[in-house]
Scaffold this active site. Structure first.
Site, short mmCIF file in Angstrom:
data_model
loop_
_atom_site.label_atom_id
_atom_site.label_comp_id
_atom_site.label_asym_id
_atom_site.label_seq_id
_atom_site.Cartn_x
_atom_site.Cartn_y
_atom_site.Cartn_z
N TYR A 55 48.33 30.26 36.45
CA TYR A 55 50.14 30.57 36.13
C TYR A 55 50.86 31.26 37.65
O TYR A 55 49.90 33.20 37.04
CB TYR A 55 50.09 31.00 34.97
CG TYR A 55 50.83 29.12 34.28
CD1 TYR A 55 51.60 28.21 34.53
CD2 TYR A 55 50.47 28.33 33.17
CE1 TYR A 55 52.01 26.87 34.67
CE2 TYR A 55 50.64 27.39 32.43
CZ TYR A 55 51.73 26.87 33.42
OH TYR A 55 52.00 25.44 32.93
N GLU A 57 54.86 31.79 37.68
CA GLU A 57 56.05 31.77 37.58
C GLU A 57 56.43 32.76 38.32
O GLU A 57 56.28 34.10 37.97
CB GLU A 57 56.48 31.55 36.73
CG GLU A 57 56.86 30.12 35.84
CD GLU A 57 55.33 29.84 34.42
OE1 GLU A 57 53.58 30.16 35.28
OE2 GLU A 57 55.77 28.83 34.30
N ASP A 201 65.11 17.12 56.75
CA ASP A 201 63.65 17.02 56.65
C ASP A 201 62.73 16.41 57.63
O ASP A 201 63.07 15.12 57.84
CB ASP A 201 64.35 15.32 55.14
CG ASP A 201 62.99 14.87 54.68
OD1 ASP A 201 62.28 15.14 55.37
OD2 ASP A 201 63.00 14.41 54.01
N THR A 228 57.17 18.24 53.51
CA THR A 228 56.08 18.02 53.18
C THR A 228 54.93 19.04 53.93
O THR A 228 54.73 18.59 54.86
CB THR A 228 55.88 16.74 52.57
OG1 THR A 228 55.52 15.94 54.00
CG2 THR A 228 56.60 16.51 51.62
N LYS A 231 51.30 15.79 55.05
CA LYS A 231 52.04 14.69 56.38
C LYS A 231 50.94 14.74 57.82
O LYS A 231 49.92 15.17 58.11
CB LYS A 231 52.65 13.82 56.68
CG LYS A 231 53.52 13.60 54.84
CD LYS A 231 55.12 13.09 55.61
CE LYS A 231 55.17 11.98 53.63
NZ LYS A 231 55.64 13.08 53.05
N ARG A 237 49.32 17.91 49.07
CA ARG A 237 49.76 17.43 48.62
C ARG A 237 51.05 18.53 48.67
O ARG A 237 50.82 19.77 47.67
CB ARG A 237 49.94 17.10 47.49
CG ARG A 237 49.17 15.27 48.38
CD ARG A 237 49.61 14.47 47.53
NE ARG A 237 50.58 13.26 47.84
CZ ARG A 237 49.80 12.52 47.72
NH1 ARG A 237 48.88 12.19 49.01
NH2 ARG A 237 51.27 11.27 48.96
N1 DSN Z 1 55.96 7.94 51.10
C1 DSN Z 1 56.38 9.03 52.37
C2 DSN Z 1 56.89 7.99 53.07
O1 DSN Z 1 55.87 7.60 53.48
O2 DSN Z 1 57.54 8.28 54.10
C3 DSN Z 1 57.53 9.80 51.50
O3 DSN Z 1 58.34 9.69 50.45
#
Ligand code: DSN
Length: 420
Positions: A55, A57, A201, A228, A231, A237
């Site tokens: 942990y 925090e 984003d 994120t 990807k 993740r």
């Molecule tokens: N699930 C992702 C996408 O496919 O764009 C983003 O939330």
């Protein structure tokens, strides 16, 4: 198999069996969902490492629990590398994933009820960009801009007009289903005219930005870029907020304690590793190959006479109008392609008359196939098989043959972390 997983044979064979089934699905099929990828084997190992026990925090040097000698170092490493990769002044690597990442920005820089000008969902904006069904859609007032689906262009005069009328506090760009690059200078100019902050984003394509094959919004003076980490960046993740120093304190406070408790230090260790990889010349080559593969796939569909939203792609993704191309909706197309071992996802198209669970198209992308080492010739073969399957929905025998082709192709390209 990852070390220690063989113990599951004794302790929980039911879970092991499901894991092995998923490994086989990933090994024997081609992953074309544009937001998915195969993470590095090192990241798989780090996610299963002892960092998961801790942990933490707070932030490095200012934690609420003891024993943070190494978590502080790993988080600092992840932050420093994330800043280098994105050319940001500040990085917060604690968001647990994409939704809390975007929520943290809205809640940190705005007040409930403020207006955000964002891309219409059917034109490619994301759920967290103010879908009425999301909590953010209830907390903030979202106004929309759209694209021209013929060529993907934005009518910046219309966007300026909407901005002048609605006075947004934040102008948001970035997308989940849009196959072109963005004109960040144009968004920034409008934001400056109306006194709005700018946020992009870049979750889908941050790897392409890191690899210098797509523009970087931070180079155009954007206040915030979110992404994120799993990807096109191939990390674990997780989510990252990358911003100017000016917003650093508000963003950090918004992530913790505003929105989250303990960060997932195993994921942060994975982010540190993935950001290190994103700084290499090999990663730049990888990003260029994702783009070349997407363009090859788009061209192969166009050669078959298929209809792509905006007519092609400038990034990692293409959006296929299955109604126009094959006379079937995206749900049926997704299922037919599942049947031959190619995973895509049904997708609403700009101003789609059909509902999201039965939309007019599918979305495809090349990051995962490129990670496996597939190239432009393979993309053309995949399109040929997909085209055959989509043209003959009733022909189950054909799907069996096409599935064998897909499995043979997959056997040439092992999945990192699984093998062949
Ligand atoms: N699930 C992702 C996408 O496919 O764009 C983003 O939330």
């Amino acid at each position: 198999m990852i070390p220690f997983l063989d113990q599951l044979q004794q302790s929980d064979p039911e879970v092991l069996s499901l894991l092995e089934s998923e490994e086989n699905r990933q090994r024997l099929g081609v992953e074309l969902i544009p937001s998915e990828n195969y993470t590095y084997p090192e990241v798989l190992a780090l996610l299963g490492s002892v960092f998961t026990n801790k942990y933490s925090e707070g932030y490095p040097g200012k934690r609420y629990y003891g024993g943070q000698e190494f978590t502080d170092l790993i988080e600092n490493l992840a932050r420093e590398r994330a800043c280098k990769v994105s050319r940001a002044e500040h990085a917060n690597v604690q968001p647990l994933s994409g939704s809390p990442m975007n929520q943290a920005v809205y809640l940190g820089l705005l007040e409930p009820g403020d207006t955000i000008l964002a891309m219409d969902l059917s034109h490619g904006g994301h759920l967290t960009h103010g879908a009425p069904v999301s909590h953010m859609g209830r907390l903030f007032r979202f106004e929309r801009y759209t694209t021209n689906p013929e060529d993907g262009s934005f009518d910046f005069d219309a966007i300026r007009h909407t901005a002048q009328q609605t006075r947004p506090k934040l102008i948001l760009c970035g997308y989940t289903s849009y196959p072109r690059d963005l004109d960040y200078a144009a968004f920034k100019a409008i934001a400056d005219e109306v006194g709005a902050l700018t946020m992009c984003d870049a979750s889908h394509y941050a790897g392409m930005v890191a690899g210098n094959v797509l523009a970087n919004p931070l180079d155009f003076g954007f206040d915030v870029m979110t992404t994120t980490s799993h990807k096109s960046l191939r990390g674990p993740r997780g989510g990252m907020v990358l911003c100017t120093k000016e917003h650093a304190a508000k963003i950090d406070k918004s992530v913790f304690p505003g929105l989250q408790g303990g960060p997932h230090m195993n994921a942060i260790a994975g982010i540190a590793f993935a950001m290190g990889q994103a700084l290499t010349s090999e990663f730049k080559e990888y990003a260029a190959k994702i783009l070349a593969n997407a363009k090859a796939m788009a061209q192969a569909f166009l050669d078959k006479g298929a209809s792509l939203v905006t007519g092609g792609t400038d990034n990692h993704m293409l959006v296929l109008d299955t109604e126009k191309s094959y006379g079937i909706n995206g749900k049926i197309a997704e299922e037919l392609l599942d049947g031959i071992g190619i995973t895509t996802n049904k997708q609403i198209l700009p101003d789609d008359p059909n509902p999201p669970l039965r939309p007019s198209g599918i979305r495809m992308g090349t990051p995962a196939a490129t990670t496996r080492g597939m190239g432009e010739t393979d993309m053309a073969r995949l399109v040929d098989w997909m085209d055959q399957a989509l043209r003959a929905p009733q022909h189950e025998g054909l799907r069996t043959i096409l599935r064998e082709h897909v499995e043979t192709l997959c056997s040439e390209y092992p999945v990192p972390g699984i093998g062949s």
